[in-house]
Scaffold this motif. Structure first.
Motif, PDB file in Angstrom:
ATOM      1  N   HIS A   1       6.199  -7.928   5.128  1.00 22.23           N
ATOM      2  CA  HIS A   1       5.303  -6.634   5.716  1.00 22.23           C
ATOM      3  C   HIS A   1       4.355  -6.214   4.611  1.00 22.23           C
ATOM      4  CE1 HIS A   1       8.091  -4.386   3.121  1.00 22.23           C
ATOM      5  NE2 HIS A   1       7.263  -3.404   3.387  1.00 22.23           N
ATOM      6  N   LEU A   2       3.209  -5.299   5.048  1.00 22.01           N
ATOM      7  CA  LEU A   2       2.534  -4.699   4.070  1.00 22.01           C
ATOM      8  C   LEU A   2       2.798  -3.512   3.925  1.00 22.01           C
ATOM      9  CD1 LEU A   2      -0.855  -6.368   5.635  1.00 22.01           C
ATOM     10  CD2 LEU A   2       0.293  -6.912   3.286  1.00 22.01           C
ATOM     11  N   PRO A   3       3.430  -2.844   3.059  1.00 22.54           N
ATOM     12  CA  PRO A   3       4.026  -1.708   2.655  1.00 22.54           C
ATOM     13  C   PRO A   3       2.924  -0.576   2.270  1.00 22.54           C
ATOM     14  CG  PRO A   3       4.522  -2.855   0.686  1.00 22.54           C
ATOM     15  CD  PRO A   3       3.977  -3.667   1.788  1.00 22.54           C
ATOM     16  N   SER A   4       3.197   0.761   2.236  1.00 18.29           N
ATOM     17  CA  SER A   4       2.193   1.742   1.949  1.00 18.29           C
ATOM     18  C   SER A   4       1.852   1.652   0.376  1.00 18.29           C
ATOM     19  CB  SER A   4       2.855   3.059   2.390  1.00 18.29           C
ATOM     20  OG  SER A   4       2.006   4.002   1.617  1.00 18.29           O
ATOM     21  N   PRO A   5       0.974   1.524  -0.073  1.00 21.13           N
ATOM     22  CA  PRO A   5       0.790   1.539  -1.483  1.00 21.13           C
ATOM     23  C   PRO A   5       1.025   2.971  -2.190  1.00 21.13           C
ATOM     24  CG  PRO A   5      -1.418   1.512  -0.390  1.00 21.13           C
ATOM     25  CD  PRO A   5      -0.445   1.354   0.651  1.00 21.13           C
ATOM     26  N   ARG A   6       0.973   4.026  -1.098  1.00 16.16           N
ATOM     27  CA  ARG A   6       1.304   5.257  -1.883  1.00 16.16           C
ATOM     28  C   ARG A   6       2.997   5.389  -2.128  1.00 16.16           C
ATOM     29  NH1 ARG A   6      -1.979   6.637   2.501  1.00 16.16           N
ATOM     30  NH2 ARG A   6      -0.165   7.267   3.679  1.00 16.16           N
ATOM     31  N   CYS A   7       3.856   4.378  -1.693  1.00 18.71           N
ATOM     32  CA  CYS A   7       5.243   4.705  -1.799  1.00 18.71           C
ATOM     33  C   CYS A   7       5.454   3.827  -3.043  1.00 18.71           C
ATOM     34  CB  CYS A   7       5.954   3.663  -0.665  1.00 18.71           C
ATOM     35  SG  CYS A   7       7.555   3.542  -0.888  1.00 18.71           S
TER      36      CYS A   7
ATOM     37  N   GLY B   1       7.071   0.410  -2.396  1.00 16.38           N
ATOM     38  CA  GLY B   1       5.771  -0.234  -1.742  1.00 16.38           C
ATOM     39  C   GLY B   1       5.027  -0.877  -2.632  1.00 16.38           C
ATOM     40  N   ARG B   2       4.508  -0.192  -3.784  1.00 18.48           N
ATOM     41  CA  ARG B   2       3.656  -0.656  -4.791  1.00 18.48           C
ATOM     42  C   ARG B   2       4.239  -1.993  -5.585  1.00 18.48           C
ATOM     43  NH1 ARG B   2       2.862   4.681  -5.648  1.00 18.48           N
ATOM     44  NH2 ARG B   2       4.354   5.029  -7.418  1.00 18.48           N
TER      45      ARG B   2
ATOM     46  N   GLN C   1       6.167  -6.119  -3.253  1.00 15.16           N
ATOM     47  CA  GLN C   1       5.668  -7.658  -2.879  1.00 15.16           C
ATOM     48  C   GLN C   1       5.823  -8.559  -3.815  1.00 15.16           C
ATOM     49  OE1 GLN C   1       5.005  -7.933   0.058  1.00 15.16           O
ATOM     50  NE2 GLN C   1       3.524  -6.483   0.875  1.00 15.16           N
TER      51      GLN C   1
END
Length: 143
Positions: free
Chosen positions: A101-107, A110-111, A114
């Protein structure tokens, strides 16, 4: 249970096995071609999907196709020489094995997640290819 990302590999193996078992192979005394409509009926997908899935196998020299109303598909390589890892790589291309998935870059997770998931995906791809290398299309043709 989650469904697979793509059925293209399964359709490709199905078609190769179908061709191998139906006299469309290079060692058949009178090799026949099998139309996309017949292959679509066996795989329960559209003829357009069959042609799309088989295109990389044709480009790799495993299959040949003849266009037109009397055209169709035939094997150029003996089924004993077609390993499933080859089919996997041709059909899959660069597509990941895992649905990442493409997570939130603010998390904060998530950063960085990947990179870790891509490493896991690469390991899964290697293990899958190793397992598939042990099976050929000929192994799957019904007796």
């Amino acid at each position: 249970m989650a469904s697979p990302q793509s059925t293209q590999f399964a359709v490709a193996v199905h078609v190769l096995t179908y061709l191998a078992g139906s006299g469309a192979g290079p060692s058949s005394p009178h090799p026949r071609t099998v139309g996309a409509t017949e292959l679509a009926a066996s795989t329960q997908v559209t003829p357009v999907h069959v042609r799309r899935v088989l295109a990389p196998l044709r480009e790799a020299g495993i299959l040949a196709s003849t266009p037109g109303a009397r055209g169709g598909w035939r094997l150029l390589v003996e089924p004993e020489r077609i390993t499933l890892d080859t089919v996997w790589r041709l059909v899959r291309g660069d597509e990941p094995v895992l649905a990442i998935h493409l997570p939130s870059p603010r998390c904060p997770v998530g950063r960085s997640i990947q990179d870790g998931l891509h490493d896991v995906d690469a390991a899964v791809a290697r293990a899958t290819e190793e397992a598939l290398a042990r099976t050929t299309v000929a192994d799957l043709v019904p007796a």
